[in-house]
Design a protein around this motif. Structure first.
Motif, PDB file in Angstrom:
ATOM      1  N   VAL A 238     -24.642   4.218 -78.994  1.00  0.00           N
ATOM      2  CA  VAL A 238     -25.108   2.826 -79.064  1.00  0.00           C
ATOM      3  C   VAL A 238     -25.459   2.319 -77.676  1.00  0.00           C
ATOM      4  CG1 VAL A 238     -24.392   0.450 -79.551  1.00  0.00           C
ATOM      5  CG2 VAL A 238     -23.896   2.255 -81.183  1.00  0.00           C
ATOM      6  N   SER A 239     -24.643   2.625 -76.692  1.00  0.00           N
ATOM      7  CA  SER A 239     -24.950   2.157 -75.340  1.00  0.00           C
ATOM      8  C   SER A 239     -26.231   2.814 -74.824  1.00  0.00           C
ATOM      9  CB  SER A 239     -23.780   2.383 -74.386  1.00  0.00           C
ATOM     10  OG  SER A 239     -23.454   3.743 -74.292  1.00  0.00           O
ATOM     11  N   GLY A 240     -26.463   4.072 -75.170  1.00  0.00           N
ATOM     12  CA  GLY A 240     -27.697   4.741 -74.771  1.00  0.00           C
ATOM     13  C   GLY A 240     -28.913   4.121 -75.431  1.00  0.00           C
ATOM     14  N   LEU A 241     -28.801   3.831 -76.719  1.00  0.00           N
ATOM     15  CA  LEU A 241     -29.890   3.166 -77.431  1.00  0.00           C
ATOM     16  C   LEU A 241     -30.156   1.792 -76.835  1.00  0.00           C
ATOM     17  CD1 LEU A 241     -31.943   2.848 -79.716  1.00  0.00           C
ATOM     18  CD2 LEU A 241     -30.033   2.156 -81.203  1.00  0.00           C
ATOM     19  N   ALA A 242     -29.101   1.046 -76.569  1.00  0.00           N
ATOM     20  CA  ALA A 242     -29.261  -0.277 -75.973  1.00  0.00           C
ATOM     21  C   ALA A 242     -29.988  -0.182 -74.636  1.00  0.00           C
ATOM     22  CB  ALA A 242     -27.906  -0.960 -75.804  1.00  0.00           C
ATOM     23  N   ARG A 243     -29.629   0.799 -73.824  1.00  0.00           N
ATOM     24  CA  ARG A 243     -30.275   0.984 -72.515  1.00  0.00           C
ATOM     25  C   ARG A 243     -31.771   1.268 -72.695  1.00  0.00           C
ATOM     26  NH1 ARG A 243     -31.099  -1.020 -68.623  1.00  0.00           N
ATOM     27  NH2 ARG A 243     -28.892  -1.378 -68.443  1.00  0.00           N
ATOM     28  N   ARG A 244     -32.119   2.162 -73.632  1.00  0.00           N
ATOM     29  CA  ARG A 244     -33.528   2.488 -73.857  1.00  0.00           C
ATOM     30  C   ARG A 244     -34.310   1.275 -74.343  1.00  0.00           C
ATOM     31  NH1 ARG A 244     -30.786   6.898 -75.694  1.00  0.00           N
ATOM     32  NH2 ARG A 244     -31.011   6.362 -77.901  1.00  0.00           N
ATOM     33  N   LEU A 245     -33.713   0.506 -75.245  1.00  0.00           N
ATOM     34  CA  LEU A 245     -34.403  -0.672 -75.766  1.00  0.00           C
ATOM     35  C   LEU A 245     -34.531  -1.766 -74.709  1.00  0.00           C
ATOM     36  CD1 LEU A 245     -32.906  -0.841 -79.364  1.00  0.00           C
ATOM     37  CD2 LEU A 245     -35.199  -0.076 -78.692  1.00  0.00           C
ATOM     38  N   ILE A 246     -33.498  -1.938 -73.898  1.00  0.00           N
ATOM     39  CA  ILE A 246     -33.583  -2.919 -72.809  1.00  0.00           C
ATOM     40  C   ILE A 246     -34.663  -2.518 -71.820  1.00  0.00           C
ATOM     41  CG2 ILE A 246     -32.354  -3.845 -70.798  1.00  0.00           C
ATOM     42  CD1 ILE A 246     -29.807  -3.823 -72.603  1.00  0.00           C
ATOM     43  N   ASP A 247     -34.746  -1.235 -71.513  1.00  0.00           N
ATOM     44  CA  ASP A 247     -35.814  -0.761 -70.617  1.00  0.00           C
ATOM     45  C   ASP A 247     -37.184  -1.106 -71.188  1.00  0.00           C
ATOM     46  OD1 ASP A 247     -33.971   0.247 -68.822  1.00  0.00           O
ATOM     47  OD2 ASP A 247     -34.186   2.330 -69.496  1.00  0.00           O
ATOM     48  N   ARG A 248     -37.375  -0.886 -72.478  1.00  0.00           N
ATOM     49  CA  ARG A 248     -38.645  -1.252 -73.127  1.00  0.00           C
ATOM     50  C   ARG A 248     -38.881  -2.762 -73.035  1.00  0.00           C
ATOM     51  NH1 ARG A 248     -42.065   2.907 -74.580  1.00  0.00           N
ATOM     52  NH2 ARG A 248     -40.861   4.572 -75.530  1.00  0.00           N
ATOM     53  N   ALA A 249     -37.848  -3.524 -73.325  1.00  0.00           N
ATOM     54  CA  ALA A 249     -37.986  -4.981 -73.315  1.00  0.00           C
ATOM     55  C   ALA A 249     -38.366  -5.487 -71.922  1.00  0.00           C
ATOM     56  CB  ALA A 249     -36.686  -5.639 -73.791  1.00  0.00           C
ATOM     57  N   GLN A 250     -37.764  -4.914 -70.895  1.00  0.00           N
ATOM     58  CA  GLN A 250     -38.089  -5.337 -69.530  1.00  0.00           C
ATOM     59  C   GLN A 250     -39.528  -5.022 -69.168  1.00  0.00           C
ATOM     60  OE1 GLN A 250     -34.878  -3.342 -67.477  1.00  0.00           O
ATOM     61  NE2 GLN A 250     -33.601  -5.187 -67.522  1.00  0.00           N
ATOM     62  N   LYS A 251     -40.083  -3.999 -69.808  1.00  0.00           N
ATOM     63  CA  LYS A 251     -41.490  -3.634 -69.581  1.00  0.00           C
ATOM     64  C   LYS A 251     -42.431  -4.343 -70.558  1.00  0.00           C
ATOM     65  CE  LYS A 251     -40.155   0.974 -68.047  1.00  0.00           C
ATOM     66  NZ  LYS A 251     -40.118   2.402 -68.437  1.00  0.00           N
ATOM     67  N   LYS A 252     -41.854  -5.201 -71.413  1.00  0.00           N
ATOM     68  CA  LYS A 252     -42.620  -5.924 -72.437  1.00  0.00           C
ATOM     69  C   LYS A 252     -43.320  -4.951 -73.383  1.00  0.00           C
ATOM     70  CE  LYS A 252     -41.733  -9.876 -70.393  1.00  0.00           C
ATOM     71  NZ  LYS A 252     -40.366 -10.268 -70.494  1.00  0.00           N
ATOM     72  N   GLN A 253     -42.589  -3.907 -73.778  1.00  0.00           N
ATOM     73  CA  GLN A 253     -43.106  -2.903 -74.702  1.00  0.00           C
ATOM     74  C   GLN A 253     -42.307  -2.934 -76.000  1.00  0.00           C
ATOM     75  OE1 GLN A 253     -42.550   0.785 -72.629  1.00  0.00           O
ATOM     76  NE2 GLN A 253     -44.328   0.488 -71.312  1.00  0.00           N
ATOM     77  N   ARG A 254     -42.996  -2.674 -77.080  1.00  0.00           N
ATOM     78  CA  ARG A 254     -42.319  -2.583 -78.366  1.00  0.00           C
ATOM     79  C   ARG A 254     -41.527  -1.276 -78.441  1.00  0.00           C
ATOM     80  NH1 ARG A 254     -46.398  -3.874 -83.084  1.00  0.00           N
ATOM     81  NH2 ARG A 254     -44.478  -3.503 -84.209  1.00  0.00           N
ATOM     82  N   PRO A 255     -40.456  -1.250 -79.204  1.00  0.00           N
ATOM     83  CA  PRO A 255     -39.684  -0.019 -79.370  1.00  0.00           C
ATOM     84  C   PRO A 255     -40.550   1.081 -79.973  1.00  0.00           C
ATOM     85  CG  PRO A 255     -38.495  -1.885 -80.262  1.00  0.00           C
ATOM     86  CD  PRO A 255     -39.872  -2.363 -79.944  1.00  0.00           C
ATOM     87  N   GLN A 256     -40.227   2.313 -79.606  1.00  0.00           N
ATOM     88  CA  GLN A 256     -40.933   3.479 -80.118  1.00  0.00           C
ATOM     89  C   GLN A 256     -39.941   4.366 -80.875  1.00  0.00           C
ATOM     90  OE1 GLN A 256     -44.360   3.822 -79.667  1.00  0.00           O
ATOM     91  NE2 GLN A 256     -44.081   1.745 -78.923  1.00  0.00           N
ATOM     92  N   LYS A 257     -40.468   5.196 -81.751  1.00  0.00           N
ATOM     93  CA  LYS A 257     -39.630   6.082 -82.552  1.00  0.00           C
ATOM     94  C   LYS A 257     -38.685   6.904 -81.682  1.00  0.00           C
ATOM     95  CE  LYS A 257     -39.899   9.809 -85.949  1.00  0.00           C
ATOM     96  NZ  LYS A 257     -38.987  10.693 -85.273  1.00  0.00           N
ATOM     97  N   GLU A 258     -39.188   7.398 -80.562  1.00  0.00           N
ATOM     98  CA  GLU A 258     -38.356   8.262 -79.703  1.00  0.00           C
ATOM     99  C   GLU A 258     -37.162   7.517 -79.086  1.00  0.00           C
ATOM    100  OE1 GLU A 258     -42.002   7.145 -77.149  1.00  0.00           O
ATOM    101  OE2 GLU A 258     -41.699   7.866 -79.166  1.00  0.00           O
ATOM    102  N   ASP A 259     -37.205   6.203 -79.063  1.00  0.00           N
ATOM    103  CA  ASP A 259     -36.065   5.442 -78.529  1.00  0.00           C
ATOM    104  C   ASP A 259     -34.820   5.647 -79.395  1.00  0.00           C
ATOM    105  OD1 ASP A 259     -37.625   4.359 -76.469  1.00  0.00           O
ATOM    106  OD2 ASP A 259     -38.263   2.685 -77.741  1.00  0.00           O
ATOM    107  N   PHE A 260     -35.033   5.980 -80.657  1.00  0.00           N
ATOM    108  CA  PHE A 260     -33.924   6.117 -81.608  1.00  0.00           C
ATOM    109  C   PHE A 260     -33.497   7.570 -81.794  1.00  0.00           C
ATOM    110  CE2 PHE A 260     -36.283   2.314 -82.488  1.00  0.00           C
ATOM    111  CZ  PHE A 260     -35.296   1.365 -82.600  1.00  0.00           C
ATOM    112  N   ASP A 261     -34.144   8.491 -81.087  1.00  0.00           N
ATOM    113  CA  ASP A 261     -33.896   9.923 -81.265  1.00  0.00           C
ATOM    114  C   ASP A 261     -32.943  10.509 -80.225  1.00  0.00           C
ATOM    115  OD1 ASP A 261     -35.657   9.895 -83.367  1.00  0.00           O
ATOM    116  OD2 ASP A 261     -37.340  10.671 -82.202  1.00  0.00           O
ATOM    117  N   SER A 262     -31.845   9.894 -79.989  1.00  0.00           N
ATOM    118  CA  SER A 262     -30.885  10.490 -79.034  1.00  0.00           C
ATOM    119  C   SER A 262     -29.468  10.166 -79.396  1.00  0.00           C
ATOM    120  CB  SER A 262     -31.151  10.001 -77.608  1.00  0.00           C
ATOM    121  OG  SER A 262     -32.321  10.582 -77.131  1.00  0.00           O
TER     122      SER A 262
END
Length: 80
Positions: free
Chosen positions: A56-80
């Motif tokens: 969960v913390s890894g997913l949160a980190r990936r999603l926060i990184d996307r959010a900071q870049k103003k990018q929508r989540p991608q499928k690969e963000d959930f694949d870890s």
């Protein structure tokens, strides 16, 4: 997806049950999908230190990184 109504319902549900991690993630993703990146990142930050689930913390980190870049989540963000 998501409609404004969908997002409002997710936000209300999360307010009622903030301890439900999947609800927090789904609400943050919906917010990102409609362009509310800062709000999504703020919602996800507490999950960075989840002592019960490192994935969960890894997913949160990936999603926060996307959010900071103003990018929508991608499928690969959930694949870890």
């Amino acid at each position: 997806y998501p409609s404004e109504t969908d997002v409002l319902l997710l936000i209300q549900a999360r307010k009622a049950a903030p301890q439900v991690t999947s609800l927090t993630v789904n609400t943050a993703v919906a917010l990102m999908d409609i362009g509310y990146y800062d709000e999504a990142a703020a919602m996800l930050r507490p999950l960075l230190t989840d002592p019960h689930d490192n994935s969960v913390s890894g997913l949160a980190r990936r999603l926060i990184d996307r959010a900071q870049k103003k990018q929508r989540p991608q499928k690969e963000d959930f694949d870890s």
